[in-house]
Design a protein around this motif. Structure first.
Motif, mmCIF file in Angstrom:
data_model
loop_
_atom_site.group_PDB
_atom_site.id
_atom_site.type_symbol
_atom_site.label_atom_id
_atom_site.label_comp_id
_atom_site.label_asym_id
_atom_site.label_seq_id
_atom_site.Cartn_x
_atom_site.Cartn_y
_atom_site.Cartn_z
ATOM 1 N N LEU A 1 -1.676 1.662 -8.192
ATOM 2 C CA LEU A 1 -1.978 2.515 -7.043
ATOM 3 C C LEU A 1 -1.867 1.728 -5.746
ATOM 4 O O LEU A 1 -1.304 2.216 -4.754
ATOM 5 N N THR A 2 -2.382 0.514 -5.728
ATOM 6 C CA THR A 2 -2.306 -0.323 -4.527
ATOM 7 C C THR A 2 -0.855 -0.568 -4.134
ATOM 8 O O THR A 2 -0.480 -0.461 -2.947
ATOM 9 N N GLU A 3 -0.017 -0.876 -5.115
ATOM 10 C CA GLU A 3 1.394 -1.116 -4.826
ATOM 11 C C GLU A 3 2.069 0.140 -4.279
ATOM 12 O O GLU A 3 2.850 0.071 -3.313
ATOM 13 N N LEU A 4 1.782 1.286 -4.871
ATOM 14 C CA LEU A 4 2.374 2.535 -4.385
ATOM 15 C C LEU A 4 1.951 2.829 -2.947
ATOM 16 O O LEU A 4 2.770 3.284 -2.130
ATOM 17 N N LEU A 5 0.682 2.592 -2.620
ATOM 18 C CA LEU A 5 0.202 2.855 -1.260
ATOM 19 C C LEU A 5 0.886 1.944 -0.238
ATOM 20 O O LEU A 5 1.271 2.386 0.848
ATOM 21 N N VAL A 6 1.045 0.674 -0.589
ATOM 22 C CA VAL A 6 1.705 -0.260 0.331
ATOM 23 C C VAL A 6 3.166 0.133 0.529
ATOM 24 O O VAL A 6 3.682 0.118 1.654
ATOM 25 N N VAL A 7 3.853 0.506 -0.548
ATOM 26 C CA VAL A 7 5.246 0.947 -0.430
ATOM 27 C C VAL A 7 5.331 2.226 0.386
ATOM 28 O O VAL A 7 6.183 2.373 1.275
ATOM 29 N N GLU A 8 4.426 3.166 0.118
ATOM 30 C CA GLU A 8 4.463 4.458 0.806
ATOM 31 C C GLU A 8 4.256 4.309 2.312
ATOM 32 O O GLU A 8 4.953 4.940 3.116
ATOM 33 N N TYR A 9 3.306 3.461 2.706
ATOM 34 C CA TYR A 9 2.998 3.318 4.135
ATOM 35 C C TYR A 9 3.777 2.195 4.809
ATOM 36 O O TYR A 9 3.749 2.066 6.030
#
Length: 465
Positions: free
Chosen positions: A197-205
């Motif tokens: 989840l942390t990785e997805l959030l960093v990629v998304e933003y």
């Protein structure tokens, strides 16, 4: 600053400088060194080769992939996890997959031991690294999964295609930030942000700072759909649709408290950047005098049910404890012992801890019947109490019959020490443990918990975000 420095009178520029300075400091601390990377790579390569030989001996179509943060270059210095996934063809029977998986795991990790998630796998330690050897099916799509572990290879493939070195650095910063504020980890005790989840959030933003700025202004329900799948209906405060599986919310386990915790610290850190936010701080244990001071100051009545902790892994234990504290708190509240706050604690023993605003009730309680114009029900109520020598009434209040009858329990201790405790919703293993033996502590008797749970009581009586 010199007079020529255009940022000297600009508070935003000063904040920016502070942000970059703190980030650079933390980055230097958490970036794995060249030596650390080489040691991890050497161990991983050796074990992957060993697992591949063992797997293809049993199933020529099997293959091996490394997954997790160490495979994606998003691991924080000091992390020691190497996840090796043994993929078998989908036409293999599940029982055979489990058998092959354990055999491969034991050949890869001769000193390893078996653990169980949705199916068994082998876990062990090699040269200080924690190794998981996990069997799964090799599938075309994550929507075809047969167990949760089948998704993991798809997660690795998705992120490897989107993470560059700068984003990987920002993932590390975000993970350390979440660790520092106590919101990292998808285990059912923490209910925080998983690594994926942390990785997805960093990629998304698009980075650490962008994520903080966005989180500071989130208005839950927050919905993110990286691959524009169109979503199922979810009711969680944070919804991040798994880009590899549109039917799954990656953030489902994340509690409302941890979403709010990230918001709080995002705002706080952007306003005042500081290193300390990245540093996990264990709560100080309360002394007996400090605990007694809190009890006197608060004027509430804490009650605790203490018993031997069931022999379960944390992801099984903590949901059962949460169910039990909810059930016991409801049982107390329903009997007029108003709940102020409640929590659980577990080590060698386990504790259901409830703080009461009301700990003692009168010997009688009012009981309202149906409206008198509802004839059959009203007459049944009247007849039930008309000849009860211990009841007051029935009499009429407004349009209803009312009686005042003896209360079953006048103190919280009476209820907690009675068999009626087992009428509330309890976790199955917690109920078994309580049937064996438990003790009830009330008021200052909870000082007996300090030796085992001093830090937990410190966290409870001296709370912060």
């Amino acid at each position: 600053m010199s007079e020529e420095d255009p940022a000297s009178d600009d508070p935003d520029a000063t904040s920016d400088n502070g942000f970059e300075s703190v980030v650079a400091d933390i980055h230097e601390r958490i970036e794995p060194s060249a030596d650390e990377r080489e040691r991890l790579r050497a161990v991983a390569d050796r074990l992957v080769a060993r697992a591949e030989a063992a797997a293809t001996d049993r199933c020529p179509d099997a293959d091996i992939i490394q997954a997790g943060s160490t495979a994606r270059n998003t691991w924080v210095s000091g992390d020691r996890d190497i996840d090796i996934f043994v993929r078998f063809p989908p036409d293999l029977e599940r029982e055979q997959l489990e058998r092959y998986g354990l055999e491969v795991g034991h050949e890869t990790l001769p000193d390893g031991h078996e653990e169980y998630a949705e199916h068994p796998y082998v876990k062990g330690t090699v040269e200080g690294f924690d190794i998981d050897v996990v069997p799964c099916f090799r599938l075309e799509s994550a929507t075809e999964i047969r167990s949760a572990v089948d998704r993991t290879p798809f997660h690795t493939q998705y992120l490897e295609a989107r993470l560059d070195d700068d984003l990987a650095d920002d993932v590390r910063l975000t993970k350390q930030f979440l660790k520092g504020i106590g919101a990292y980890g998808s285990d059912l005790r923490t209910r925080g942000f998983s690594g994926y989840l942390t990785e997805l959030l960093v990629v998304e933003y698009g980075g650490f700072r962008n994520l903080l700025e966005a989180a500071a202004n989130w208005h839950p329900q927050v919905e993110l759909d990286p691959e524009n799948h169109g979503r199922e209906t979810f009711h969680d405060p944070l919804v991040v649709i798994d880009p590899t599986d549109p039917e799954r919310n990656v953030a489902a386990v994340c509690s409302p408290e941890n979403v709010a915790r990230l918001q709080h610290y995002a705002r706080s850190f952007l306003e005042t950047p500081r290193v300390e936010v990245f540093e996990p701080a264990a709560p100080e244990p309360l002394s007996e005098s400090e605990l007694r001071t809190h009890l006197e100051r608060r004027g509430t009545t804490p009650v605790a049910v203490r018993f031997e902790a069931p022999d379960l892994v944390e992801d099984q234990l903590y949901p059962q404890l949460q169910k039990s504290v909810d059930g016991i708190a409801t049982g107390l509240d329903d009997r007029g012992f108003d709940i102020f706050r409640a929590t659980t604690m577990a080590d060698d023993t386990a504790v259901i801890f409830v703080e009461l605003a009301v700990s003692e009730r009168p010997a009688i309680e009012g009981h309202r019947g149906p409206p008198i114009h509802v004839r059959s029900h009203a007459e049944g109520f009247y007849d039930a109490y008309a000849d009860d020598p211990e009841a007051y009434g029935p009499f009429i209040a407004g349009d209803r019959y009312v009686t005042e009858r003896p209360r079953e329990f006048t103190t919280a201790r009476e209820f907690l020490a009675s068999d009626r405790l087992f009428d509330v919703g309890l976790g199955a293993h917690v109920e078994t443990a309580l049937e064996n033996e438990y003790e009830v502590l009330v008021g200052e008797e909870i000082t007996a918990l300090l030796e085992e749970f001093g830090p937990e009581l410190g966290r409870y009586f001296e709370p912060h975000p």
